[in-house]
Motif scaffolding. Structure first.
Motif, short mmCIF file in Angstrom:
data_model
loop_
_atom_site.label_atom_id
_atom_site.label_comp_id
_atom_site.label_asym_id
_atom_site.label_seq_id
_atom_site.Cartn_x
_atom_site.Cartn_y
_atom_site.Cartn_z
N SER A 265 -8.51 -0.65 10.43
CA SER A 265 -7.39 0.24 10.73
C SER A 265 -7.62 1.63 10.16
O SER A 265 -7.24 2.64 10.76
CB SER A 265 -6.09 -0.36 10.16
N ILE A 266 -8.26 1.69 8.98
CA ILE A 266 -8.56 2.99 8.38
C ILE A 266 -9.59 3.73 9.23
O ILE A 266 -9.48 4.94 9.48
CB ILE A 266 -9.09 2.81 6.94
N GLN A 267 -10.60 3.00 9.70
CA GLN A 267 -11.65 3.64 10.50
C GLN A 267 -11.10 4.17 11.82
O GLN A 267 -11.63 5.15 12.36
CB GLN A 267 -12.77 2.63 10.77
N GLU A 268 -10.06 3.52 12.37
CA GLU A 268 -9.50 3.95 13.64
C GLU A 268 -8.44 5.02 13.49
O GLU A 268 -7.98 5.58 14.50
CB GLU A 268 -8.89 2.73 14.36
N ASP A 269 -8.03 5.35 12.28
CA ASP A 269 -6.97 6.34 12.06
C ASP A 269 -7.52 7.75 12.26
O ASP A 269 -8.41 8.17 11.51
CB ASP A 269 -6.41 6.18 10.64
N PRO A 270 -7.03 8.50 13.24
CA PRO A 270 -7.55 9.86 13.45
C PRO A 270 -7.19 10.83 12.34
O PRO A 270 -7.81 11.88 12.21
CB PRO A 270 -6.91 10.27 14.79
N ARG A 271 -6.19 10.49 11.52
CA ARG A 271 -5.79 11.40 10.45
C ARG A 271 -6.85 11.53 9.37
O ARG A 271 -6.79 12.45 8.56
CB ARG A 271 -4.48 10.91 9.82
N ARG A 272 -7.81 10.61 9.34
CA ARG A 272 -8.84 10.68 8.31
C ARG A 272 -9.68 11.95 8.47
O ARG A 272 -10.23 12.45 7.49
CB ARG A 272 -9.74 9.45 8.34
N LEU B 229 -12.96 14.19 -7.68
CA LEU B 229 -12.12 13.30 -6.88
C LEU B 229 -12.35 13.47 -5.39
O LEU B 229 -12.06 12.56 -4.61
CB LEU B 229 -10.64 13.55 -7.21
N SER B 230 -12.86 14.62 -4.97
CA SER B 230 -13.09 14.84 -3.54
C SER B 230 -14.11 13.84 -2.99
O SER B 230 -13.91 13.26 -1.91
CB SER B 230 -13.56 16.27 -3.30
N LEU B 231 -15.19 13.62 -3.72
CA LEU B 231 -16.22 12.69 -3.25
C LEU B 231 -15.71 11.26 -3.20
O LEU B 231 -16.02 10.51 -2.26
CB LEU B 231 -17.46 12.80 -4.15
N SER B 232 -14.95 10.85 -4.21
CA SER B 232 -14.42 9.49 -4.20
C SER B 232 -13.39 9.30 -3.09
O SER B 232 -13.30 8.22 -2.48
CB SER B 232 -13.80 9.16 -5.56
N LEU B 233 -12.61 10.32 -2.78
CA LEU B 233 -11.64 10.22 -1.68
C LEU B 233 -12.35 10.10 -0.33
O LEU B 233 -11.92 9.32 0.53
CB LEU B 233 -10.73 11.46 -1.69
N ILE B 234 -13.44 10.83 -0.15
CA ILE B 234 -14.19 10.73 1.10
C ILE B 234 -14.79 9.34 1.24
O ILE B 234 -14.77 8.73 2.33
CB ILE B 234 -15.29 11.82 1.14
N THR B 235 -15.31 8.80 0.14
CA THR B 235 -15.87 7.45 0.17
C THR B 235 -14.82 6.41 0.53
O THR B 235 -15.06 5.50 1.33
CB THR B 235 -16.50 7.10 -1.18
N ALA B 236 -13.62 6.55 -0.05
CA ALA B 236 -12.55 5.60 0.23
C ALA B 236 -12.02 5.74 1.65
O ALA B 236 -11.62 4.74 2.27
CB ALA B 236 -11.41 5.80 -0.77
N THR B 237 -12.03 6.95 2.19
CA THR B 237 -11.49 7.19 3.54
C THR B 237 -12.43 6.72 4.62
O THR B 237 -12.01 6.19 5.65
CB THR B 237 -11.18 8.68 3.72
N PHE B 238 -13.74 6.86 4.38
CA PHE B 238 -14.72 6.53 5.40
C PHE B 238 -15.53 5.29 5.01
O PHE B 238 -16.52 4.98 5.64
CB PHE B 238 -15.65 7.70 5.65
#
Length: 207
Positions: free
Chosen positions: A73-80, A198-207
């Motif tokens: 569901s996260i991978q399909e979310d366009p808001r990422r 935190l930017s790098l960890s957020l990108i890792t968690a989002t993608f």
């Protein structure tokens, strides 16, 4: 997940074999009445052990499937992609402010009427605060939430940038414009120290 599925199938086979063995023990006339309770007790114990293992495997499989569904569901979310743009912008600004001020030092000296010696901290204040608070901000992000602390860091960084722009017009006691600018750069550093790790960890968690 494939290994757990194979382990589940193996446990089911073992439980079926134990059940068949138990039925044969009950119906076997050659086994004495004194031995039969001990054998049945041992088989019941084995059944309980393997049943508990099977229950654990089924729970693990359920959690794994749930995690895969969440990730899908996260991978399909366009808001990422919007999140990626905001995170990348914050990271770009935090890194840019480390060295970009060097280019503006002549204009800053002319506008504030300060010597180059008094302008040293305009560069150093930001880099020093970022270096000191980098690890602390990362740990606070783990405790209170990376997204929340990244947003807070971006807000603090924006406030520091605004104060830097207004520093020639801010008069606090005996502080000069350069002093106010140095303090504002330190405030920028507080925000940058949260945005950088935190930017790098957020990108890792989002993608």
């Amino acid at each position: 997940m494939e290994i757990l599925s194979q382990y589940k199938a193996l446990l089911e086979l073992v439980l079926d074999a134990v059940a068949i063995t138990r039925d044969r023990v009950i119906g076997e006339p050659q086994i004495s009445h004194d031995e039969r309770p001990d054998i049945l007790e041992a088989l019941d114990y084995e059944t309980a052990v393997y049943a508990a293992r099977l229950h654990w495997v089924e729970q693990s499989l359920g959690k794994a499937k749930g995690g895969e569904a969440v990730n899908a569901s996260i991978q399909e979310d366009p808001r990422r992609w919007w999140a990626l743009g905001a995170i990348a912008f914050g990271l770009f600004m935090a890194l840019l402010d480390v060295t970009v001020v060097n280019v503006a030092l002549p204009a800053i000296q002319k506008g504030l009427h300060e010597s180059y010696t008094s302008l040293e901290w305009i560069v150093n204040a930001y880099a020093l605060v970022v270096a000191v608070l980098l690890v602390t901000s990362s740990r606070l992000g783990d405790i209170f939430g990376r997204k929340k602390l990244f947003g807070l860091g971006m807000g603090v960084f924006t406030l520091g940038s605004l104060l830097c722009a207004l520093s020639p017009h801010i008069h606090v006691g005996s502080l000069s414009g350069a002093d106010v600018l140095n303090i504002s750069r330190g405030i920028q550093g507080i925000g940058g120290s949260a945005m950088l790790p935190l930017s790098l960890s957020l990108i890792t968690a989002t993608f």
